[in-house]
Design a protein around this motif. Structure first.
Motif, PDB file in Angstrom:
ATOM      1  N   ALA A   1      -8.454  16.000 -17.659  1.00  0.00           N
ATOM      2  CA  ALA A   1      -9.590  15.178 -17.276  1.00  0.00           C
ATOM      3  C   ALA A   1      -9.867  15.297 -15.781  1.00  0.00           C
ATOM      4  CB  ALA A   1      -9.320  13.737 -17.640  1.00  0.00           C
ATOM      5  N   PHE A   2      -8.797  15.399 -15.026  1.00  0.00           N
ATOM      6  CA  PHE A   2      -8.976  15.410 -13.580  1.00  0.00           C
ATOM      7  C   PHE A   2      -9.458  16.763 -13.067  1.00  0.00           C
ATOM      8  CE2 PHE A   2      -6.328  11.744 -14.173  1.00  0.00           C
ATOM      9  CZ  PHE A   2      -6.822  10.851 -13.243  1.00  0.00           C
TER      10      PHE A   2
ATOM     11  N   TRP B   1     -10.290  14.952  -5.066  1.00  0.00           N
ATOM     12  CA  TRP B   1      -9.395  14.261  -6.003  1.00  0.00           C
ATOM     13  C   TRP B   1      -7.977  14.718  -5.746  1.00  0.00           C
ATOM     14  CZ3 TRP B   1     -11.173  11.406 -10.500  1.00  0.00           C
ATOM     15  CH2 TRP B   1     -12.571  11.242 -10.507  1.00  0.00           C
TER      16      TRP B   1
ATOM     17  N   SER C   1       0.167  15.674 -17.856  1.00  0.00           N
ATOM     18  CA  SER C   1      -0.570  15.866 -19.102  1.00  0.00           C
ATOM     19  C   SER C   1      -1.988  15.322 -18.992  1.00  0.00           C
ATOM     20  CB  SER C   1       0.173  15.183 -20.248  1.00  0.00           C
ATOM     21  OG  SER C   1       0.363  13.827 -19.945  1.00  0.00           O
ATOM     22  N   LEU C   2      -2.240  14.519 -17.971  1.00  0.00           N
ATOM     23  CA  LEU C   2      -3.573  13.959 -17.802  1.00  0.00           C
ATOM     24  C   LEU C   2      -4.472  14.893 -17.018  1.00  0.00           C
ATOM     25  CD1 LEU C   2      -1.865  10.771 -16.755  1.00  0.00           C
ATOM     26  CD2 LEU C   2      -3.412  10.817 -18.688  1.00  0.00           C
TER      27      LEU C   2
ATOM     28  N   ARG D   1     -11.200  18.925 -14.752  1.00  0.00           N
ATOM     29  CA  ARG D   1     -12.443  19.375 -15.379  1.00  0.00           C
ATOM     30  C   ARG D   1     -13.604  19.357 -14.394  1.00  0.00           C
ATOM     31  NH1 ARG D   1     -15.458  16.643 -20.383  1.00  0.00           N
ATOM     32  NH2 ARG D   1     -16.335  15.545 -18.598  1.00  0.00           N
TER      33      ARG D   1
ATOM     34  N   PHE E   1       2.711  12.616 -15.300  1.00  0.00           N
ATOM     35  CA  PHE E   1       1.268  12.406 -15.309  1.00  0.00           C
ATOM     36  C   PHE E   1       0.494  13.719 -15.453  1.00  0.00           C
ATOM     37  CE2 PHE E   1       2.782   8.658 -12.971  1.00  0.00           C
ATOM     38  CZ  PHE E   1       2.257   7.689 -13.792  1.00  0.00           C
TER      39      PHE E   1
END
Lengths: 1157, 149
Positions: free
Chosen positions: B20-21, B6, B16-17, B23, B14
């Motif tokens: 999810a990535f 990934w 703050s996202l 994890r 971005f």
């Protein structure tokens, strides 16, 4: 009728209340009561109050007060008082709950606890207002505009609303209605709904009168049907139609256009939550820009039927006309339209001559760059880098075609031509369900530009802002653009496989559009994903059209999506999650366990599927999106998930699920396009060759069809409601993250613990918000935002007044009359930017040095605070005058920074010195003074300069003064006197040493200095230190005496002491603690100042001497080593503010303590 | 066995996202550009960011791999030694100098990444088997230390 009624009401109101200020007497008294109960400042505006019960064990009947910054509740029953006061910005969720314990209640949660309110008389209204106010607060947290009253709006909507409603409530209602009106008809920002009237519209295509509502605002007249007429059967019914129970209400058609009053909030006949009540919608809607209207007139013909009574005809400049009939209160409506028309012609006439139109229009949209449209100001560079507006790239770089696809295109074009013939063309076309059906099939490439501009509303702004884009692009090409590097990097990553973006034509146009937008809206600047959207649009639209479409998407269709925190996209992830749980419950649990939901919607929504599907396919989604708004994205997303339901069920982890979805989306084809040119930008899973073999391949028109038939009941207003809920959550999460990273940054300084920093941060944030919400501090100008995102710790700044408060609470140096001077000098020391503001890191440094550092560091700070340039001549000379002015004076010092004396260090050098030392002392905790001193001596950088007598005396005066309020400690004065004596002697020794070497005689000066001193202290100079204590304590008992006598008295007293007691002590002192031989004394020789009475030019002490002397007195050591309790101090500060100003957040009010806790 | 690689989204907004990535990641590859000292300097913050967002059980021993990319270019600005020192100081992070363009060292780098990720994954599974036992003792202390950095 409404207009008549309202007009009469307003007339009556005007007459009865000549000094009308929009509020009824009853509301005024409620406001009074509210302010009294909660000790609220006048700036805090009450919006409305509602009767309800607060559940605290038992329901407590009382009043819920909703004000701009707080939710407050007050109840007084049977002698028990209950107060709740919550700041909107602390609320993390608002829910309607209906549990057994709390039946039919509204649940408000903060990070700490939840509050239940129930037994509302107007639950829905209350809930909506709560939601609205909380969302305004969230916008404030995100540094967007806070709330400011809009008097214009109040007057507008108040015409339609009972005057019993308080003014602010009316304002907020009007705001919500205008917002709904704008989003419903895709009108430019700033358009305010003026009024509405029921009427019929003559629809020539089917020769009928359609019932609906007419909406009027300054630049538009809009109509939408909300008729009771039988619904026409759609021309083509879906074969795949699967009726589906949905919470969005039943609807007979699988296609349900949004134009038809989905936003329910507008009509009173359709109450805001009227999702289920809307009987028939989308029959027809119409948008008439007044700028294209030539005339509005009565259309009465003698002997007309009832259908044509009270008729109104609006004629367009292009020989088109619209006929409305049975217009309620027609004459008033006509009057309003005529008024707006007249205003419009005035302003356009004016703009033709002196070009004011752009200013007036742009000033509505907050924070956008205004362009002076005077071409003369375009700048001299305009001829140098000349460029042409790029026409749609598809003509220059045509997609390959086959006879079959060309035929299909032509057929579509034909259908649209037919549609235009029937329903009109351009902004004023009748928009019906037939239009929607055509859009779903995909707009032919040749018509995309035109129709996108019409459907998105971008055309209005382009028409009213001629030259705006060219100007901006011009400026962008010659000036600095925020995020220019990022734009440049992405230019070649936007549709890189399309030939248009391998050539300068495409790249240059893309650069200009993105740069111009970044200039227009610094709140967004450039956000990745905009490049992809813009590049696709550039294929079909001209450069200028692309720009305005981008404006429409970024500012209206996908609000907040592209801002610096991509809040909007995060919010919509939450919304999608909710929708999945309702529409696809089985899949929801699976997806949730995989944790995919939060990942998928981002690139899907940010790029409107352009980056995840082949763009020729995704562009059909774009067609629908620009016509239908955000709901298209959600429907397509749901359809995609639905289509992959079975495969997703089998996935074992998030990566696999993502791969499944990627593969599926990559394979979406478009039968109108023969060869696949584009490629996904974010995820490249498979090569086009593979796609061909895939059995999952689906045509985009089928996908869209599925989306609309299965999830078509989803309305934009439903999405908007869900967004309100999720915005709270998202923004509060961001706030938490921000706080944590801020604390992480600052924590590294090790002065304070995480908890202490958290308290400190919360206090600063609350102060900031208080100032913001009451509008005392201007909102930060978005155009001044720096290019790069500032560090987290720079978000909230502390100005001098706030620091002053903190200083007084935290530092033990804050006693006495000189404290404000110390505070201001300390502030000046740390304020590296010179803007009169400290960021959190600077603040923690300063407070850390003041309250947490070890003895040598703190003494060093104290010493340095009494050196130039911090201590300037003016300050030393000026007698301590009125202390209340100190703060303002202190502020002036920041502006008038005197040039540092040649021998002294600059502010930044001083700062570095202190911080470097701070760092060292932190690593070696519990350092003894000797190591501190020797460490300082070994330093390579600038050394702490010597202090002359005048400065020393001033410093000593400050030290005395600090204790002037502590009566109980005469010993401390003794200690100070002792050390002072010692240091004066040391200075003398240095002087003598120098005097011998330089053989200069300044004895006269010394005599003159000591003579008045002796007389001043003549009473009992021999009693030594004890008298010093008494003398120092004296000003405290007679405060008036301080300013005048304090200066001379105290300093000279010290001198006197040195004269009288010096001889006997000198021997033992020097043997006890010989002052370290200081090479600094030689330096001092070069830097001698002209001797000035009464101080002695050669007299000098060094920091090392100062520190060494102070450590001989345990009391002083204890004083300079004291660590203050930050947590307690901040707590008390917060509660003080509560009592003073009631800005409570977490329910720690003393009153509440009895009632609540 | 199959691996997923990934790439984090580019712009800072971005970030703050990230949660999810990041994890469930088994290995974190930090790539910098050897011709750009700034990218090297920001390795620290990226590592911190990852550890905070992903909050792995044992941050001190979470497998990282550092790649100095673009070694095919002449205008090199970050000396190998400096990078190695940094990796050494961060608990012996494996370091490779690569060129994606010339396919230099890419194979080796990904071998290591896969190996370390695999080792990490088996460790995580071990943790999962006895979640309570592990948490009691050394683990929590390690976490605190990581927060302080």
């Amino acid at each position: 009728m409404e207009f008549v009624k309202c007009k009469m009401e307003s007339l009556v109101a005007q007459r009865s209340q000549p000094t009308d200020d929009n509020e009824t007497g009853a509301f005024k008294s409620t406001t009074e009561k509210f302010r009294r109960l909660f000790n609220a400042p006048a700036e805090e505006k009450l919006v409305n109050h509602y009767s309800c019960s607060y559940w605290k064990g038992v329901p407590r009947q009382g009043w819920l007060y909703l004000s701009i910054s707080h939710l407050s509740f007050y109840s007084f029953i049977l002698g028990r008082e209950v107060k709740v006061r919550l700041r909107w910005t602390d609320i993390v969720s608002i829910d309607k709950s209906n549990s057994l314990i709390f039946p039919d209640s509204i649940k408000i949660s903060t990070r700490q606890k939840s509050y239940y309110f129930s037994m509302f008389l107007h639950k829905k209204e209350t809930y909506e207002l709560i939601e609205q106010l909380a969302n305004i607060a969230m916008r404030q947290l995100m540094r967007e505009e806070g709330f400011s009253e809009d008097p214009e709006l109040i007057n507008k909507i108040s015409r339609n609303v009972s005057r019993k409603t308080p003014g602010l409530k009316r304002d907020l209602d009007a705001r919500a209605q205008s917002e709904a009106y704008r989003s419903n008809f895709r009108l430019p920002g700033g358009e305010k709904l003026d009024g509405r009237a029921d009427c019929t519209l003559w629809t020539p295509y089917n020769k009928q009168h359609v019932w609906g509502t007419l909406y009027i605002s300054a630049n538009f007249v809009c109509f939408e049907s909300r008729s009771a007429l039988p619904a026409p059967v759609p021309s083509r019914r879906s074969v795949r139609h699967k009726p589906r129970q949905s919470r969005y209400g039943q609807c007979p058609h699988w296609y349900e256009p949004e134009w038809g009053g989905g936003t329910g909030g507008l009509g009173r006949a359709q109450p805001p939550a009227g999702r289920s009540t809307a009987a028939v919608r989308g029959l027809v809607s119409l948008i008439i820009p007044l700028r294209e209207v030539s005339m509005a007139e009565r259309a009465d013909s003698p002997g007309c039927t009832q259908d044509l009574s009270q008729a109104l005809c609006i004629s367009m400049k292009r020989r088109q006309s619209f006929l409305f009939a049975r217009v309620a209160d027609r004459d008033f409506v006509l009057e309003r339209i005529a008024e707006f028309l007249a205003k419009l012609t005035c302003s356009t006439a004016a703009s033709a001559s002196d070009r004011v139109s752009i200013h007036s229009v742009s000033s509505n949209s907050s924070g956008f760059i205004l362009v002076d449209s005077d071409p003369g100001k375009a700048g001299p560079g305009s001829s140098a880098d000349h460029w042409e507006l790029q026409p749609p790239l598809m003509y220059q770089f045509p997609s390959p075609t086959t006879p079959e696809t060309t035929g299909r295109q032509l057929k579509k074009e034909e259908m649209w031509e037919h549609h235009f013939d029937e329903y009109g063309r351009g902004q004023t076309m009748y928009r019906t369900s037939a239009t929607g059906l055509l859009v779903l099939k995909g707009i032919p490439a040749t018509l995309r530009a035109e129709l996108w501009m019409v459907f998105s509303g971008a055309g209005h702004e382009m028409a009213t802002h001629p030259g705006y884009y060219v100007q901006l692009a011009q400026r962008a090409s010659s000036g600095r653009v925020p995020g220019a590097d990022e734009i440049e990097r992405d230019l070649h990553r936007s549709l890189p496989e399309h030939p248009a973006f391998q050539a300068s034509a495409g790249i240059d146009a893309l650069r200009r559009v993105l740069s111009a937008y970044a200039l227009r809206n610094p709140n967004i600047g450039y956000c990745q994903a905009m490049n992809i959207v813009a590049s696709v649009m550039l294929l079909y639209c001209s450069e200028e059209q692309t720009f305005w479409l981008l404006v429409a998407i970024c500012e209206r269709l996908l609000p907040d999506y592209y801002n610096t925190k991509v809040v909007g996209a995060l919010v919509d992830q939450g919304v999608l999650e909710d929708l999945i749980s309702v529409e696809l419950p089985d899949l929801y649990s699976k997806l949730e366990s995989l944790g995919v939901i939060s990942m998928i919607s981002l690139s899907w929504f940010l790029t409107i599927f352009l980056s995840v599907m082949p763009f020729e396919s995704a562009v059909n989604v774009m067609d629908c999106f620009l016509y239908d708004g955000a709901r298209t994205n959600f429907m397509v997303a749901l359809a995609v998930l639905d289509a992959n339901r079975e495969t997703l069920e089998d996935c074992r982890d998030d990566g696999e699920a993502m791969t499944v979805l990627c593969r599926y989306l990559e394979a979406v084809t478009n039968s109108d396009i023969p060869v696949r040119v584009g490629q996904s930008v974010f995820y490249t899973c498979y090569k086009p060759e593979d796609v061909k073999n895939m059995d999952t391949s689906i045509d985009v028109s089928v996908l869209i069809h599925e989306a609309y038939s299965n999830f078509g009941k989803l309305t934009n207003s439903a999405i908007e409601r869900l967004r309100l809920k999720h915005r709270l959550k998202v923004i509060q999460t961001i706030e938490d993250t921000t706080m944590n990273s801020m604390i992480r940054c600052v924590e590294a300084e090790r002065f304070f613990t995480q908890d202490e920093l958290k308290d400190l941060f919360l206090y600063i944030k609350e102060e900031y918000l208080t100032v913001q919400s009451y509008g005392r501090g201007g909102a930060p100008d978005p155009s001044e935002k720096p290019d790069s995102t500032p560090h987290h710790y720079q978000l909230y700044k502390v100005d001098y007044p706030l620091f002053h408060t903190l200083f007084h609470k935290l530092s033990n140096w804050s006693g006495g009359t000189m404290a404000d001077y110390i505070a201001s000098r300390a502030f000046k020391l740390m304020d590296s930017s010179g803007e009169g503001q400290l960021d959190l890191r600077q603040l923690s440094w300063l407070l850390g040095l003041l309250t947490r550092s070890d003895l040598p560091t703190r003494l060093r700070l104290f010493y340095c605070l009494h050196l130039p340039p911090l201590l300037d001549q003016f300050e030393m000379d000026s007698p301590l005058s009125d202390n209340t002015e100190v703060a303002s004076e202190a502020c002036e010092y920041f502006d008038a920074l005197s040039a540092p004396e040649p021998a002294s260090l600059s502010l930044s050098e001083l700062r570095e010195l202190l911080l470097a030392d701070g760092h060292r002392s932190r690593t070696v905790s519990g350092t003894s003074f000797t190591s501190g001193v020797s460490g300082a001596g070994a330093e390579d950088g600038p050394r702490v300069p010597l202090m002359n007598q005048k400065q020393f005396i001033y410093m000593w005066r400050t030290l005395y003064d600090m204790f002037s309020e502590e009566q109980s400690q005469p010993e401390i004065f003794h200690a100070i006197a002792h050390v002072g004596t010692l240091l004066l002697q040391i200075g003398e020794v240095g002087k003598k040493f120098q005097r011998e070497r330089s053989a200069s005689s300044i004895a006269a000066a010394a005599d003159s200095a000591s003579a008045p001193g002796v007389s001043a202290a003549d009473t009992d100079a021999t009693t030594g230190a004890a008298s010093a204590a008494g003398a120092a304590a004296r000003p405290e008992s007679t405060p008036e005496a301080v300013p005048v006598t304090g200066v001379t008295d105290m300093s000279l007293l010290s001198e006197a002491l040195s004269e009288s007691t010096g001889d006997e002590r000198r021997s033992e002192d020097s043997s006890d603690r010989p002052p370290p031989p200081d090479p600094g004394l030689e330096d001092q020789e070069e830097a001698t100042e002209p001797p000035e009475a009464p101080t002695d030019a050669d007299w000098a002490v060094s920091l090392e001497q100062f520190v060494a002397s102070v450590v001989t007195e345990p009391m002083l050591v204890a004083f300079f080593e004291k660590r203050s309790d930050v947590k307690a101090a901040v707590m008390s500060l917060r509660s003080v503010r509560l009592n003073r100003q009631t800005s409570l957040s977490f329910g720690t009010s003393p009153n509440e303590a009895s009632g609540l806790l | 066995m199959s691996g997923q690689i990934w790439d984090t989204a580019g712009q800072e907004r971005f970030q703050s996202l990230g949660v999810a990535f990041y994890r469930g990641a088994d290995c974190c590859v930090l790539v910098y550009d050897v011709t750009s000292p700034n990218t090297f300097r920001s390795l620290d913050s990226w590592r911190d960011e990852f550890l905070i967002q992903a909050s792995p059980r044992d941050p001190d021993h979470f497998p990282f791999v550092v790649l100095g990319n673009k070694v095919d270019l002449d205008n090199r600005a970050v000396p190998t030694k400096r990078a190695q020192q940094w990796c050494h100081s961060k608990n012996e992070i494996p370091y490779f100098e690569t060129s994606a363009k010339e396919a230099i060292n890419v194979e080796q780098a990904f071998q290591t990444i896969a190996k370390n990720a695999l080792a990490q994954e088996s460790e995580v599974e071990l943790y999962n088997e006895f979640p309570d036992q592990i948490r009691l003792t050394g683990d929590s202390r390690n976490k605190q230390e990581a927060c302080g950095c």
